[in-house]
Scaffold this motif. Sequence first.
Motif, PDB file in Angstrom:
ATOM      1  N   HIS A   1     -48.640   0.759 -37.541  1.00  0.00           N
ATOM      2  CA  HIS A   1     -49.108  -0.291 -36.627  1.00  0.00           C
ATOM      3  C   HIS A   1     -50.529  -0.277 -36.361  1.00  0.00           C
ATOM      4  N   SER A   2     -51.174   1.001 -36.660  1.00  0.00           N
ATOM      5  CA  SER A   2     -52.774   0.602 -36.334  1.00  0.00           C
ATOM      6  C   SER A   2     -53.444   0.433 -37.590  1.00  0.00           C
ATOM      7  N   SER A   3     -52.817   0.510 -38.793  1.00  0.00           N
ATOM      8  CA  SER A   3     -53.452  -0.203 -39.892  1.00  0.00           C
ATOM      9  C   SER A   3     -53.359  -1.631 -39.846  1.00  0.00           C
ATOM     10  N   GLU A   4     -51.964  -2.199 -39.605  1.00  0.00           N
ATOM     11  CA  GLU A   4     -51.995  -3.526 -39.540  1.00  0.00           C
ATOM     12  C   GLU A   4     -52.736  -4.222 -38.414  1.00  0.00           C
ATOM     13  N   GLN A   5     -52.951  -3.661 -37.321  1.00  0.00           N
ATOM     14  CA  GLN A   5     -53.979  -4.198 -36.239  1.00  0.00           C
ATOM     15  C   GLN A   5     -55.492  -4.176 -36.646  1.00  0.00           C
ATOM     16  N   ALA A   6     -55.586  -3.124 -37.521  1.00  0.00           N
ATOM     17  CA  ALA A   6     -57.158  -3.221 -37.761  1.00  0.00           C
ATOM     18  C   ALA A   6     -57.279  -4.290 -38.925  1.00  0.00           C
ATOM     19  N   LEU A   7     -56.320  -4.398 -39.797  1.00  0.00           N
ATOM     20  CA  LEU A   7     -56.652  -5.460 -40.858  1.00  0.00           C
ATOM     21  C   LEU A   7     -56.551  -6.971 -40.269  1.00  0.00           C
ATOM     22  N   ARG A   8     -55.661  -7.084 -39.370  1.00  0.00           N
ATOM     23  CA  ARG A   8     -55.651  -8.514 -38.540  1.00  0.00           C
ATOM     24  C   ARG A   8     -56.889  -8.680 -37.675  1.00  0.00           C
ATOM     25  N   GLU A   9     -57.445  -7.761 -37.033  1.00  0.00           N
ATOM     26  CA  GLU A   9     -58.766  -7.807 -36.348  1.00  0.00           C
ATOM     27  C   GLU A   9     -59.927  -8.286 -37.358  1.00  0.00           C
ATOM     28  N   ASN A  10     -60.100  -7.693 -38.657  1.00  0.00           N
ATOM     29  CA  ASN A  10     -60.924  -7.923 -39.638  1.00  0.00           C
ATOM     30  C   ASN A  10     -60.664  -9.008 -40.456  1.00  0.00           C
ATOM     31  N   THR A  11     -59.607  -9.618 -40.294  1.00  0.00           N
ATOM     32  CA  THR A  11     -59.393 -10.795 -41.377  1.00  0.00           C
ATOM     33  C   THR A  11     -58.912 -12.215 -40.750  1.00  0.00           C
ATOM     34  N   ASN A  12     -59.228 -12.083 -39.577  1.00  0.00           N
ATOM     35  CA  ASN A  12     -59.024 -13.337 -38.544  1.00  0.00           C
ATOM     36  C   ASN A  12     -57.480 -13.859 -38.669  1.00  0.00           C
ATOM     37  N   SER A  13     -56.590 -12.875 -38.773  1.00  0.00           N
ATOM     38  CA  SER A  13     -55.252 -13.167 -38.624  1.00  0.00           C
ATOM     39  C   SER A  13     -54.305 -12.447 -37.602  1.00  0.00           C
ATOM     40  N   LEU A  14     -55.138 -12.760 -36.332  1.00  0.00           N
ATOM     41  CA  LEU A  14     -54.475 -12.132 -35.226  1.00  0.00           C
ATOM     42  C   LEU A  14     -53.225 -12.988 -35.036  1.00  0.00           C
ATOM     43  N   ASP A  15     -53.429 -14.158 -34.925  1.00  0.00           N
ATOM     44  CA  ASP A  15     -52.381 -15.172 -34.672  1.00  0.00           C
ATOM     45  C   ASP A  15     -51.084 -14.961 -35.399  1.00  0.00           C
ATOM     46  N   SER A  16     -49.915 -14.264 -34.829  1.00  0.00           N
ATOM     47  CA  SER A  16     -48.840 -13.881 -35.538  1.00  0.00           C
ATOM     48  C   SER A  16     -47.953 -15.087 -35.808  1.00  0.00           C
ATOM     49  N   SER A  17     -48.201 -16.153 -35.135  1.00  0.00           N
ATOM     50  CA  SER A  17     -47.446 -17.409 -35.317  1.00  0.00           C
ATOM     51  C   SER A  17     -47.845 -17.933 -36.533  1.00  0.00           C
ATOM     52  N   GLN A  18     -49.124 -17.591 -37.043  1.00  0.00           N
ATOM     53  CA  GLN A  18     -49.669 -18.470 -38.312  1.00  0.00           C
ATOM     54  C   GLN A  18     -49.694 -17.449 -39.504  1.00  0.00           C
ATOM     55  N   HIS A  19     -49.802 -16.108 -38.882  1.00  0.00           N
ATOM     56  CA  HIS A  19     -49.838 -14.809 -40.062  1.00  0.00           C
ATOM     57  C   HIS A  19     -48.725 -14.124 -39.549  1.00  0.00           C
ATOM     58  N   LYS A  20     -47.592 -14.488 -39.988  1.00  0.00           N
ATOM     59  CA  LYS A  20     -46.377 -13.549 -39.633  1.00  0.00           C
ATOM     60  C   LYS A  20     -46.154 -12.217 -40.289  1.00  0.00           C
ATOM     61  N   GLY A  21     -45.372 -11.638 -39.799  1.00  0.00           N
ATOM     62  CA  GLY A  21     -45.086 -10.305 -40.108  1.00  0.00           C
ATOM     63  C   GLY A  21     -43.647  -9.640 -39.578  1.00  0.00           C
ATOM     64  N   VAL A  22     -43.298  -8.533 -40.356  1.00  0.00           N
ATOM     65  CA  VAL A  22     -41.942  -7.693 -40.205  1.00  0.00           C
ATOM     66  C   VAL A  22     -42.211  -6.323 -40.501  1.00  0.00           C
ATOM     67  N   LEU A  23     -41.388  -5.563 -39.484  1.00  0.00           N
ATOM     68  CA  LEU A  23     -41.488  -4.214 -39.577  1.00  0.00           C
ATOM     69  C   LEU A  23     -40.534  -3.557 -40.650  1.00  0.00           C
ATOM     70  N   LEU A  24     -40.947  -2.689 -41.462  1.00  0.00           N
ATOM     71  CA  LEU A  24     -39.938  -1.962 -42.230  1.00  0.00           C
ATOM     72  C   LEU A  24     -39.467  -0.654 -41.719  1.00  0.00           C
ATOM     73  N   PRO A  25     -38.321  -0.519 -41.664  1.00  0.00           N
ATOM     74  CA  PRO A  25     -37.818   0.912 -41.102  1.00  0.00           C
ATOM     75  C   PRO A  25     -38.504   2.134 -41.918  1.00  0.00           C
ATOM     76  N   PHE A  26     -38.986   3.057 -40.924  1.00  0.00           N
ATOM     77  CA  PHE A  26     -39.497   4.251 -41.561  1.00  0.00           C
ATOM     78  C   PHE A  26     -38.968   5.628 -40.939  1.00  0.00           C
ATOM     79  N   PRO A  27     -38.407   6.517 -41.805  1.00  0.00           N
ATOM     80  CA  PRO A  27     -38.592   6.526 -43.051  1.00  0.00           C
ATOM     81  C   PRO A  27     -37.287   6.303 -43.833  1.00  0.00           C
ATOM     82  N   THR A  28     -36.467   5.201 -43.022  1.00  0.00           N
ATOM     83  CA  THR A  28     -34.926   5.053 -43.616  1.00  0.00           C
ATOM     84  C   THR A  28     -34.755   3.714 -44.372  1.00  0.00           C
TER      85      THR A  28
END
Length: 414
Positions: free
Chosen positions: A173-200
Amino acid sequence: MRMFSALALWVAMSVSALAADPIIIGLNYPRTGHYKEEGLAQMRGALLAIDEINSQGGVLGRDIHIITRDTASRPEKAARNVDKLIGDGAVMLFGSVSSAVAIAASARAQQLNTLYFATIGYSNDVTGKNGHRYVFRESSSATMTGRALGKYLSENMPNKKYFYITADYTWGHSSEQALRENTNSLDSSQHKGVLLPFPTAKQSDYNASLQQAKDSGADIIALVLYGHDLVRAMRTAETMGLTDQVQFIAPNLTQSVIEQAGATVMSGVIGTEHWLWRAPELEQSKAGLAFVENFNKAYDLYPPSAAASAYTVVKQWADAVNRSRSYESEAVINALENYSYTLLKDAAQWRAFDHQNVQTVYVVQANERNAVMAHPSKQDYLKILERFDAEQTAQTHEQWQAERSKAGKPTRLQ
């Protein structure tokens, strides 16, 4: 008189024997389960540091002895291990790859007034909202890696469309947020994403996530995954033919991941490292070059960052003990806070306000297989694209305080 002399001699001998007893430190690391490769590297790095310290007289005249417990990368088990390690005499604990493990284990160590080093564990939470006086982190934070990688991508691959596949736990969560903030990709409607279950996560989860990434039309697929999960995702991506179509990035791209997945699969992936065996040459670090040589001699391998982190932790703890003239946690903490040093690369510092190790972060790219095989070691996995010093990547004191306040935590370590 004879009785007095004999008693004095017995006391002197007892004191001498006591002083010669080894000092015990505890490694709480993943020997099995997720991240076991990184765990093995930590063990190897720690043993090398201990051998070097003991050959030079130990700490305060006593040899270091290490005891270990397997976390299996499970937070609850890691926390239980803390009690066992301290019960067996450990005066300092270290280890972790998973941030969740680092948080759980260090919280228990805090309750027992024992110093804990998070060797690896990149989530901001380790030294952020879950930080406390008894934990120090050697590796970089999610903010540090996100800013370094984000700056590089923004300058060299601007205006790209991203898709994020993120491990569903604190580091992801914190790594994705940091990357989004620094790549101008905070808009999740334009730059989509999905969570992968961990550790299962199952194979079907990798297939579905990567299919969504492919269908999104993204230029860059960010695999905010680590270790075993990153290996599986990249192997799946290659099977789907995606590795030749889009740019893959991974916030923390390690030597062990490339060894597991294979250089062909990982070729061209861009990420960051806080240390790699090419760094000492770049930074002209004699100690770093010696570490690489000695590690290679001992294990017939070039050291990954996990080994360097464990080595650094043991060396820095021993140095703090010698400087403070004490094994007690409070004395060692005081010796570490705001202490600057140079060891395996360029200068670094243990900050006082958050106990984060602030250091250079490298943006790296996985070499093509022919480049890997061209090196005599067959282990030249990564090339350095750019380096960012701490001033460019680390959270400021004000940012850290704001994060703590938002979480309802004191703005000074307790």
